[in-house]
Design a protein around this motif. Structure first.
Motif, PDB file in Angstrom:
ATOM      1  N   LYS A  39      53.382  58.314 -14.799  1.00  0.00           N
ATOM      2  CA  LYS A  39      53.113  59.159 -13.623  1.00  0.00           C
ATOM      3  C   LYS A  39      51.736  59.818 -13.736  1.00  0.00           C
ATOM      4  O   LYS A  39      51.424  60.409 -14.773  1.00  0.00           O
ATOM      5  CB  LYS A  39      54.194  60.240 -13.510  1.00  0.00           C
ATOM      6  N   PRO A  40      50.947  59.715 -12.660  1.00  0.00           N
ATOM      7  CA  PRO A  40      49.621  60.335 -12.718  1.00  0.00           C
ATOM      8  C   PRO A  40      49.719  61.861 -12.856  1.00  0.00           C
ATOM      9  O   PRO A  40      50.682  62.475 -12.373  1.00  0.00           O
ATOM     10  CB  PRO A  40      48.981  59.960 -11.382  1.00  0.00           C
ATOM     11  N   HIS A  41      48.708  62.428 -13.475  1.00  0.00           N
ATOM     12  CA  HIS A  41      48.674  63.869 -13.710  1.00  0.00           C
ATOM     13  C   HIS A  41      48.745  64.652 -12.385  1.00  0.00           C
ATOM     14  O   HIS A  41      49.490  65.617 -12.241  1.00  0.00           O
ATOM     15  CB  HIS A  41      47.385  64.200 -14.482  1.00  0.00           C
ATOM     16  N   TRP A  42      47.951  64.195 -11.382  1.00  0.00           N
ATOM     17  CA  TRP A  42      47.918  64.912 -10.100  1.00  0.00           C
ATOM     18  C   TRP A  42      49.308  64.943  -9.459  1.00  0.00           C
ATOM     19  O   TRP A  42      49.685  65.919  -8.801  1.00  0.00           O
ATOM     20  CB  TRP A  42      46.896  64.281  -9.130  1.00  0.00           C
ATOM     21  N   PHE A  43      50.088  63.853  -9.686  1.00  0.00           N
ATOM     22  CA  PHE A  43      51.436  63.769  -9.108  1.00  0.00           C
ATOM     23  C   PHE A  43      52.364  64.789  -9.783  1.00  0.00           C
ATOM     24  O   PHE A  43      53.091  65.535  -9.120  1.00  0.00           O
ATOM     25  CB  PHE A  43      51.968  62.343  -9.262  1.00  0.00           C
ATOM     26  N   LEU A  44      52.300  64.841 -11.111  1.00  0.00           N
ATOM     27  CA  LEU A  44      53.168  65.768 -11.844  1.00  0.00           C
ATOM     28  C   LEU A  44      52.854  67.219 -11.484  1.00  0.00           C
ATOM     29  O   LEU A  44      53.741  68.078 -11.492  1.00  0.00           O
ATOM     30  CB  LEU A  44      53.021  65.540 -13.355  1.00  0.00           C
ATOM     31  N   GLU A  45      51.615  67.468 -11.118  1.00  0.00           N
ATOM     32  CA  GLU A  45      51.234  68.844 -10.761  1.00  0.00           C
ATOM     33  C   GLU A  45      51.832  69.296  -9.438  1.00  0.00           C
ATOM     34  O   GLU A  45      52.072  70.476  -9.232  1.00  0.00           O
ATOM     35  CB  GLU A  45      49.709  68.944 -10.669  1.00  0.00           C
ATOM     36  N   ILE A  46      52.074  68.319  -8.523  1.00  0.00           N
ATOM     37  CA  ILE A  46      52.557  68.734  -7.191  1.00  0.00           C
ATOM     38  C   ILE A  46      54.005  68.327  -6.916  1.00  0.00           C
ATOM     39  O   ILE A  46      54.569  68.703  -5.896  1.00  0.00           O
ATOM     40  CB  ILE A  46      51.647  68.183  -6.063  1.00  0.00           C
ATOM     41  N   SER A  47      54.618  67.561  -7.826  1.00  0.00           N
ATOM     42  CA  SER A  47      55.998  67.140  -7.608  1.00  0.00           C
ATOM     43  C   SER A  47      56.918  67.942  -8.535  1.00  0.00           C
ATOM     44  O   SER A  47      56.983  67.671  -9.731  1.00  0.00           O
ATOM     45  CB  SER A  47      56.138  65.637  -7.901  1.00  0.00           C
ATOM     46  N   PRO A  48      57.639  68.926  -7.995  1.00  0.00           N
ATOM     47  CA  PRO A  48      58.438  69.807  -8.861  1.00  0.00           C
ATOM     48  C   PRO A  48      59.437  69.065  -9.740  1.00  0.00           C
ATOM     49  O   PRO A  48      59.708  69.472 -10.858  1.00  0.00           O
ATOM     50  CB  PRO A  48      59.157  70.728  -7.867  1.00  0.00           C
ATOM     51  N   LEU A  49      59.998  67.939  -9.230  1.00  0.00           N
ATOM     52  CA  LEU A  49      60.990  67.206 -10.013  1.00  0.00           C
ATOM     53  C   LEU A  49      60.415  65.926 -10.623  1.00  0.00           C
ATOM     54  O   LEU A  49      61.143  65.164 -11.260  1.00  0.00           O
ATOM     55  CB  LEU A  49      62.196  66.855  -9.123  1.00  0.00           C
ATOM     56  N   GLY A  50      59.134  65.680 -10.377  1.00  0.00           N
ATOM     57  CA  GLY A  50      58.512  64.460 -10.905  1.00  0.00           C
ATOM     58  C   GLY A  50      59.063  63.204 -10.265  1.00  0.00           C
ATOM     59  O   GLY A  50      59.074  62.133 -10.867  1.00  0.00           O
ATOM     60  N   LYS A  51      59.560  63.342  -9.025  1.00  0.00           N
ATOM     61  CA  LYS A  51      60.185  62.195  -8.343  1.00  0.00           C
ATOM     62  C   LYS A  51      59.471  61.893  -7.035  1.00  0.00           C
ATOM     63  O   LYS A  51      58.920  62.800  -6.399  1.00  0.00           O
ATOM     64  CB  LYS A  51      61.654  62.513  -8.017  1.00  0.00           C
ATOM     65  N   VAL A  52      59.534  60.610  -6.632  1.00  0.00           N
ATOM     66  CA  VAL A  52      59.131  60.241  -5.276  1.00  0.00           C
ATOM     67  C   VAL A  52      60.404  60.204  -4.420  1.00  0.00           C
ATOM     68  O   VAL A  52      61.487  59.998  -4.966  1.00  0.00           O
ATOM     69  CB  VAL A  52      58.418  58.862  -5.253  1.00  0.00           C
ATOM     70  N   PRO A  53      60.308  60.409  -3.113  1.00  0.00           N
ATOM     71  CA  PRO A  53      59.090  60.571  -2.336  1.00  0.00           C
ATOM     72  C   PRO A  53      58.535  61.990  -2.381  1.00  0.00           C
ATOM     73  O   PRO A  53      59.268  62.953  -2.591  1.00  0.00           O
ATOM     74  CB  PRO A  53      59.569  60.272  -0.905  1.00  0.00           C
ATOM     75  N   LEU A  54      57.212  62.034  -2.135  1.00  0.00           N
ATOM     76  CA  LEU A  54      56.560  63.285  -1.748  1.00  0.00           C
ATOM     77  C   LEU A  54      55.928  62.991  -0.405  1.00  0.00           C
ATOM     78  O   LEU A  54      55.389  61.902  -0.209  1.00  0.00           O
ATOM     79  CB  LEU A  54      55.421  63.645  -2.697  1.00  0.00           C
ATOM     80  N   LEU A  55      55.974  63.966   0.489  1.00  0.00           N
ATOM     81  CA  LEU A  55      55.201  63.825   1.725  1.00  0.00           C
ATOM     82  C   LEU A  55      54.084  64.846   1.670  1.00  0.00           C
ATOM     83  O   LEU A  55      54.337  66.057   1.647  1.00  0.00           O
ATOM     84  CB  LEU A  55      56.081  64.057   2.964  1.00  0.00           C
ATOM     85  N   LEU A  56      52.841  64.349   1.588  1.00  0.00           N
ATOM     86  CA  LEU A  56      51.681  65.244   1.587  1.00  0.00           C
ATOM     87  C   LEU A  56      51.256  65.476   3.023  1.00  0.00           C
ATOM     88  O   LEU A  56      51.060  64.522   3.783  1.00  0.00           O
ATOM     89  CB  LEU A  56      50.512  64.635   0.819  1.00  0.00           C
ATOM     90  N   ILE A  57      51.139  66.737   3.369  1.00  0.00           N
ATOM     91  CA  ILE A  57      50.747  67.095   4.736  1.00  0.00           C
ATOM     92  C   ILE A  57      49.425  67.840   4.656  1.00  0.00           C
ATOM     93  O   ILE A  57      49.342  68.889   4.000  1.00  0.00           O
ATOM     94  CB  ILE A  57      51.823  67.985   5.394  1.00  0.00           C
ATOM     95  N   GLU A  58      48.409  67.292   5.284  1.00  0.00           N
ATOM     96  CA  GLU A  58      47.099  67.948   5.295  1.00  0.00           C
ATOM     97  C   GLU A  58      46.828  68.461   6.700  1.00  0.00           C
ATOM     98  O   GLU A  58      46.927  67.716   7.681  1.00  0.00           O
ATOM     99  CB  GLU A  58      46.000  66.949   4.915  1.00  0.00           C
ATOM    100  N   GLU A  59      46.522  69.737   6.781  1.00  0.00           N
ATOM    101  CA  GLU A  59      46.255  70.352   8.084  1.00  0.00           C
ATOM    102  C   GLU A  59      45.282  71.499   7.876  1.00  0.00           C
ATOM    103  O   GLU A  59      45.515  72.339   6.989  1.00  0.00           O
ATOM    104  CB  GLU A  59      47.574  70.885   8.672  1.00  0.00           C
ATOM    105  N   SER A  60      44.240  71.526   8.634  1.00  0.00           N
ATOM    106  CA  SER A  60      43.219  72.586   8.574  1.00  0.00           C
ATOM    107  C   SER A  60      42.762  72.839   7.129  1.00  0.00           C
ATOM    108  O   SER A  60      42.704  73.996   6.681  1.00  0.00           O
ATOM    109  CB  SER A  60      43.751  73.891   9.174  1.00  0.00           C
ATOM    110  N   GLY A  61      42.499  71.774   6.405  1.00  0.00           N
ATOM    111  CA  GLY A  61      41.981  71.912   5.035  1.00  0.00           C
ATOM    112  C   GLY A  61      43.021  72.311   4.005  1.00  0.00           C
ATOM    113  O   GLY A  61      42.702  72.480   2.822  1.00  0.00           O
ATOM    114  N   GLN A  62      44.271  72.493   4.431  1.00  0.00           N
ATOM    115  CA  GLN A  62      45.350  72.883   3.500  1.00  0.00           C
ATOM    116  C   GLN A  62      46.247  71.679   3.219  1.00  0.00           C
ATOM    117  O   GLN A  62      46.537  70.910   4.136  1.00  0.00           O
ATOM    118  CB  GLN A  62      46.240  73.938   4.169  1.00  0.00           C
ATOM    119  N   GLN A  63      46.696  71.565   1.970  1.00  0.00           N
ATOM    120  CA  GLN A  63      47.619  70.468   1.665  1.00  0.00           C
ATOM    121  C   GLN A  63      48.962  71.041   1.184  1.00  0.00           C
ATOM    122  O   GLN A  63      48.982  71.927   0.332  1.00  0.00           O
ATOM    123  CB  GLN A  63      47.034  69.570   0.590  1.00  0.00           C
TER     124      GLN A  63
END
Ligand SMILES: N[C@@H](CCC(=O)N[C@@H](CS)C(=O)NCC(=O)O)C(=O)O
Length: 225
Positions: A39-63
């Motif tokens: 698992k990539p480092h960036w994924f582990l940083e944003i996935s609380p359970l380290g599982k897929v799926p994640l849905l990344l939502i980008e809006e007004s510069g915020q993710q």
């Protein structure tokens, strides 16, 4: 303008749920596939359970990263235009959530069914899965979908489950859907649905067979007939 990216794995049935919900709503989205064995480092940083799926939502510069397929599907349903995928009535909606969870329990049995190298375990899990589908058979009515004419999130949960059996059936007989006419009709209706067809990669079949080989799955060499 929101931009959606679905962090995925090519075989994951939970990822497919989210892809189906996005497809049903006609929402454009990018997919990024990751290696769950590395698992990539960036994924582990944003996935609380380290599982897929994640849905990344980008809006007004915020993710924002949404996790857990049921939460992702409900967010998509609540925020995107198009036919509702959850029933309006709270009582029926709660029942649908229950059936979605029921689908997750079938997936837990399926994991053992597809990865075991023990024929007796395969047979026992096959019986357990068949019993689950007998329970669902009693819940289905006129079709073509779980709740009738309208496609729902319960359909998004079960379509990836049926997709496993498109591969298993090509390998050998399993008799899991024998006598379950309504389930079989439901399965065929889901297989034709564009959102379902588009939710998995073109090489899904070959990838799943490679996965079975990696696990030395007894499914590859034994029919549970
Ligand atoms: N309850 C989660 C289950 C997701 C899940 O189990 N994903 C698997 C792939 S199908 C995963 O990411 N496994 C990696 C791991 O557990 O390390 C959901 O509904 O999103």
């Amino acid at each position: 303008m929101r931009k959606f990216t679905l962090i995925s794995h090519p075989l994951c049935p939970y990822v497919q749920r989210a892809a189906i919900a996005l497809g049903e709503k006609g929402v454009p989205f990018d997919r990024e596939f990751i290696d769950l064995d590395n698992k990539p480092h960036w994924f582990l940083e944003i996935s609380p359970l380290g599982k897929v799926p994640l849905l990344l939502i980008e809006e007004s510069g915020q993710q924002t990263a949404l996790f857990e397929s049921a939460a992702i599907c409900e967010y998509i349903d609540e925020t995107q235009a198009g036919a509702k995928l959850h029933p309006h009535d709270p009582l029926i909606r709660a029942r649908h959530r229950g059936w979605m969870e029921f689908g997750s329990s079938v997936l837990a049995d399926l994991w053992v069914y597809e990865t075991t190298s023990d024929l007796e375990v395969l047979k026992a899990r096959g019986k357990a899965i068949a019993s689950r589908f007998r329970t669902i058979e009693a819940e289905l009515s006129g079709g073509p979908f779980f709740a009738g004419e309208g496609f729902s999130l319960v359909d998004a949960v079960f379509a990836p489950i049926f997709r496993y059996f498109d591969v298993f059936d090509a390998i050998g007989e399993n008799h899991i859907f024998d006598g379950l006419d309504r389930v079989q009709k439901w399965r065929s209706a889901l297989a034709k649905r564009p959102s379902v067809r588009q939710a998995a990669a073109d090489d899904y079949h070959a990838r799943l067979v490679a996965f079975l080989e990696k696990h030395q799955s007894v499914l590859l060499r034994a029919s549970t007939a």
